[in-house]
Design an enzyme around this catalytic site. Sequence first.
Site, PDB file in Angstrom:
ATOM      1  N   ARG A  43       2.077  14.385  -6.160  1.00  0.00           N
ATOM      2  CA  ARG A  43       2.380  13.756  -7.450  1.00  0.00           C
ATOM      3  C   ARG A  43       1.240  13.918  -8.445  1.00  0.00           C
ATOM      4  O   ARG A  43       1.473  14.148  -9.637  1.00  0.00           O
ATOM      5  CB  ARG A  43       2.749  12.284  -7.236  1.00  0.00           C
ATOM      6  CG  ARG A  43       4.201  12.135  -6.704  1.00  0.00           C
ATOM      7  CD  ARG A  43       4.475  10.767  -6.181  1.00  0.00           C
ATOM      8  NE  ARG A  43       5.890  10.472  -6.007  1.00  0.00           N
ATOM      9  CZ  ARG A  43       6.351   9.416  -5.352  1.00  0.00           C
ATOM     10  NH1 ARG A  43       5.504   8.548  -4.810  1.00  0.00           N
ATOM     11  NH2 ARG A  43       7.648   9.209  -5.237  1.00  0.00           N
TER      12      ARG A  43
ATOM     13  N   LYS B  68      12.930  16.183  -5.915  1.00  0.00           N
ATOM     14  CA  LYS B  68      13.816  15.623  -6.944  1.00  0.00           C
ATOM     15  C   LYS B  68      14.170  16.707  -7.975  1.00  0.00           C
ATOM     16  O   LYS B  68      13.550  17.765  -8.021  1.00  0.00           O
ATOM     17  CB  LYS B  68      13.125  14.417  -7.602  1.00  0.00           C
ATOM     18  CG  LYS B  68      12.895  13.247  -6.625  1.00  0.00           C
ATOM     19  CD  LYS B  68      12.229  12.076  -7.327  1.00  0.00           C
ATOM     20  CE  LYS B  68      12.037  10.891  -6.378  1.00  0.00           C
ATOM     21  NZ  LYS B  68      11.404   9.737  -7.070  1.00  0.00           N
TER      22      LYS B  68
ATOM     23  N   GLU C 136      17.715   6.831   5.790  1.00  0.00           N
ATOM     24  CA  GLU C 136      17.797   7.926   4.815  1.00  0.00           C
ATOM     25  C   GLU C 136      18.145   9.254   5.493  1.00  0.00           C
ATOM     26  O   GLU C 136      18.848  10.080   4.909  1.00  0.00           O
ATOM     27  CB  GLU C 136      16.473   8.002   4.045  1.00  0.00           C
ATOM     28  CG  GLU C 136      16.283   6.763   3.168  1.00  0.00           C
ATOM     29  CD  GLU C 136      14.927   6.691   2.474  1.00  0.00           C
ATOM     30  OE1 GLU C 136      14.089   7.603   2.678  1.00  0.00           O
ATOM     31  OE2 GLU C 136      14.707   5.713   1.734  1.00  0.00           O
TER      32      GLU C 136
ATOM     33  N   ARG D 152       3.814  10.148   2.991  1.00  0.00           N
ATOM     34  CA  ARG D 152       3.541   9.280   1.838  1.00  0.00           C
ATOM     35  C   ARG D 152       2.136   9.553   1.286  1.00  0.00           C
ATOM     36  O   ARG D 152       1.917   9.547   0.078  1.00  0.00           O
ATOM     37  CB  ARG D 152       3.662   7.797   2.235  1.00  0.00           C
ATOM     38  CG  ARG D 152       5.067   7.352   2.629  1.00  0.00           C
ATOM     39  CD  ARG D 152       5.984   7.146   1.457  1.00  0.00           C
ATOM     40  NE  ARG D 152       5.551   6.095   0.563  1.00  0.00           N
ATOM     41  CZ  ARG D 152       6.304   5.639  -0.449  1.00  0.00           C
ATOM     42  NH1 ARG D 152       7.515   6.135  -0.673  1.00  0.00           N
ATOM     43  NH2 ARG D 152       5.852   4.697  -1.236  1.00  0.00           N
TER      44      ARG D 152
ATOM     45  N   ASN E 154       8.753  12.058 -10.945  1.00  0.00           N
ATOM     46  CA  ASN E 154       7.611  12.194 -10.030  1.00  0.00           C
ATOM     47  C   ASN E 154       7.860  13.117  -8.830  1.00  0.00           C
ATOM     48  O   ASN E 154       7.235  12.975  -7.782  1.00  0.00           O
ATOM     49  CB  ASN E 154       7.108  10.812  -9.603  1.00  0.00           C
ATOM     50  CG  ASN E 154       8.163  10.009  -8.867  1.00  0.00           C
ATOM     51  OD1 ASN E 154       9.244  10.519  -8.566  1.00  0.00           O
ATOM     52  ND2 ASN E 154       7.849   8.772  -8.549  1.00  0.00           N
TER      53      ASN E 154
ATOM     54  N   THR F   1       3.382   6.364  -6.498  1.00  0.00           N
ATOM     55  CA  THR F   1       4.593   6.526  -7.312  1.00  0.00           C
ATOM     56  C   THR F   1       4.252   6.984  -8.725  1.00  0.00           C
ATOM     57  O   THR F   1       4.912   7.865  -9.280  1.00  0.00           O
ATOM     58  CB  THR F   1       5.342   5.173  -7.378  1.00  0.00           C
ATOM     59  OG1 THR F   1       5.492   4.667  -6.054  1.00  0.00           O
ATOM     60  CG2 THR F   1       6.696   5.338  -8.021  1.00  0.00           C
TER      61      THR F   1
ATOM     62  N   TYR G 181      19.524   4.543  -3.491  1.00  0.00           N
ATOM     63  CA  TYR G 181      18.477   3.695  -4.076  1.00  0.00           C
ATOM     64  C   TYR G 181      18.935   2.237  -4.219  1.00  0.00           C
ATOM     65  O   TYR G 181      18.456   1.520  -5.100  1.00  0.00           O
ATOM     66  CB  TYR G 181      18.053   4.244  -5.437  1.00  0.00           C
ATOM     67  CG  TYR G 181      17.013   5.348  -5.345  1.00  0.00           C
ATOM     68  CD1 TYR G 181      15.756   5.113  -4.784  1.00  0.00           C
ATOM     69  CD2 TYR G 181      17.259   6.625  -5.842  1.00  0.00           C
ATOM     70  CE1 TYR G 181      14.787   6.101  -4.707  1.00  0.00           C
ATOM     71  CE2 TYR G 181      16.296   7.634  -5.770  1.00  0.00           C
ATOM     72  CZ  TYR G 181      15.060   7.362  -5.205  1.00  0.00           C
ATOM     73  OH  TYR G 181      14.097   8.340  -5.133  1.00  0.00           O
TER      74      TYR G 181
ATOM     75  N   PHE H 180      14.299  -0.093 -14.136  1.00  0.00           N
ATOM     76  CA  PHE H 180      14.302   1.372 -14.143  1.00  0.00           C
ATOM     77  C   PHE H 180      15.510   1.971 -13.421  1.00  0.00           C
ATOM     78  O   PHE H 180      15.657   3.195 -13.371  1.00  0.00           O
ATOM     79  CB  PHE H 180      13.004   1.909 -13.528  1.00  0.00           C
ATOM     80  CG  PHE H 180      12.755   1.483 -12.094  1.00  0.00           C
ATOM     81  CD1 PHE H 180      13.318   2.173 -11.026  1.00  0.00           C
ATOM     82  CD2 PHE H 180      11.943   0.381 -11.822  1.00  0.00           C
ATOM     83  CE1 PHE H 180      13.088   1.778  -9.711  1.00  0.00           C
ATOM     84  CE2 PHE H 180      11.713  -0.027 -10.502  1.00  0.00           C
ATOM     85  CZ  PHE H 180      12.284   0.683  -9.450  1.00  0.00           C
TER      86      PHE H 180
ATOM     87  N   HIS I  58      10.455  12.391  -3.179  1.00  0.00           N
ATOM     88  CA  HIS I  58      10.715  11.137  -2.484  1.00  0.00           C
ATOM     89  C   HIS I  58      10.248  11.270  -1.042  1.00  0.00           C
ATOM     90  O   HIS I  58      10.336  12.345  -0.460  1.00  0.00           O
ATOM     91  CB  HIS I  58      12.221  10.826  -2.484  1.00  0.00           C
ATOM     92  CG  HIS I  58      12.581   9.708  -1.546  1.00  0.00           C
ATOM     93  ND1 HIS I  58      12.477   8.382  -1.908  1.00  0.00           N
ATOM     94  CD2 HIS I  58      12.971   9.722  -0.245  1.00  0.00           C
ATOM     95  CE1 HIS I  58      12.822   7.632  -0.867  1.00  0.00           C
ATOM     96  NE2 HIS I  58      13.125   8.412   0.156  1.00  0.00           N
TER      97      HIS I  58
HETATM   98  O1  CDP Z   1       9.286   6.694  -4.668  1.00  0.00           O
HETATM   99  P1  CDP Z   1       8.392   5.533  -4.252  1.00  0.00           P
HETATM  100  O2  CDP Z   1       8.751   4.971  -2.898  1.00  0.00           O
HETATM  101  O3  CDP Z   1       6.943   5.893  -4.379  1.00  0.00           O
HETATM  102  O4  CDP Z   1       8.605   4.391  -5.344  1.00  0.00           O
HETATM  103  P2  CDP Z   1       9.681   3.200  -5.422  1.00  0.00           P
HETATM  104  O5  CDP Z   1       8.960   1.997  -5.900  1.00  0.00           O
HETATM  105  O6  CDP Z   1      10.458   3.090  -4.161  1.00  0.00           O
HETATM  106  O7  CDP Z   1      10.646   3.658  -6.595  1.00  0.00           O
HETATM  107  C1  CDP Z   1      11.628   4.650  -6.369  1.00  0.00           C
HETATM  108  C2  CDP Z   1      11.650   5.594  -7.548  1.00  0.00           C
HETATM  109  O8  CDP Z   1      12.071   4.888  -8.718  1.00  0.00           O
HETATM  110  C3  CDP Z   1      10.306   6.179  -7.937  1.00  0.00           C
HETATM  111  O9  CDP Z   1       9.905   7.281  -7.137  1.00  0.00           O
HETATM  112  C4  CDP Z   1      10.570   6.575  -9.368  1.00  0.00           C
HETATM  113  O10 CDP Z   1      11.342   7.783  -9.406  1.00  0.00           O
HETATM  114  C5  CDP Z   1      11.439   5.439  -9.867  1.00  0.00           C
HETATM  115  N1  CDP Z   1      10.660   4.405 -10.549  1.00  0.00           N
HETATM  116  C6  CDP Z   1      10.603   4.399 -11.943  1.00  0.00           C
HETATM  117  O11 CDP Z   1      11.206   5.266 -12.580  1.00  0.00           O
HETATM  118  N2  CDP Z   1       9.870   3.453 -12.599  1.00  0.00           N
HETATM  119  C7  CDP Z   1       9.202   2.490 -11.935  1.00  0.00           C
HETATM  120  N3  CDP Z   1       8.505   1.578 -12.596  1.00  0.00           N
HETATM  121  C8  CDP Z   1       9.249   2.474 -10.527  1.00  0.00           C
HETATM  122  C9  CDP Z   1       9.990   3.448  -9.869  1.00  0.00           C
HETATM  123 MG    MG Z   2      10.425   3.954  -2.251  1.00  0.00          MG
END
Ligand code: CDP
Ligand code: MG
Length: 132
Positions: A102, A9, A126, A85, A112, A91, A49, A57, A115
């Site tokens: 992370r 990112k 994707e 992962r 973070n 996350t 997304y 968010f 992705h």
């Molecule tokens: O990236 P990951 O699959 O671990 O998490 P996600 O739940 O799919 O969320 C996608 C992205 O949204 C995260 O990697 C964060 O960059 C952002 N996010 C955030 O800013 N605040 C949250 N509470 C949850 C997600």
């Molecule tokens: Mg995700």
Amino acid sequence: MEDTLSIIKPDGVRKKIVGKILKRFEDNGFEIINPRYINLSKEEASEFYNIHKGKPFFDDLIIFMTSGPCLPFIIRGENAILRVRELMGSTDPDEAAPETIRADFADSIDSNVIHGSDSEQSAKREIRFFFG
Ligand code: CDP
Ligand code: MG
């Protein structure tokens, strides 16, 4: 062998940890395919997304993902979707296991550094999104 999609990112690029992140995947036996810097438009980031549309968010996530160049790439290897992962960590970096990407490099849940696709279906979608 399995392919998954990862993105370093914009914060990861700004922190100059691209090499360190790619090395972690290579050191774990994975192949890095087609890394290339791109600047996501707001429309592209929103489409990528789209499952998060409407969440609190979402708007900030789009601003973040369009704040500078990012580096999408394919990761190929055994059980790549799950293992990537695992190597990324949770996350929220405060909840990420020690020695994950992370835990080591991310500042916060909304900044973070990486992705990774979360399922076979996401990986297919994707990879197609970035590489046709
Ligand atoms: O990236 P990951 O699959 O671990 O998490 P996600 O739940 O799919 O969320 C996608 C992205 O949204 C995260 O990697 C964060 O960059 C952002 N996010 C955030 O800013 N605040 C949250 N509470 C949850 C997600
Ligand atoms: Mg995700």
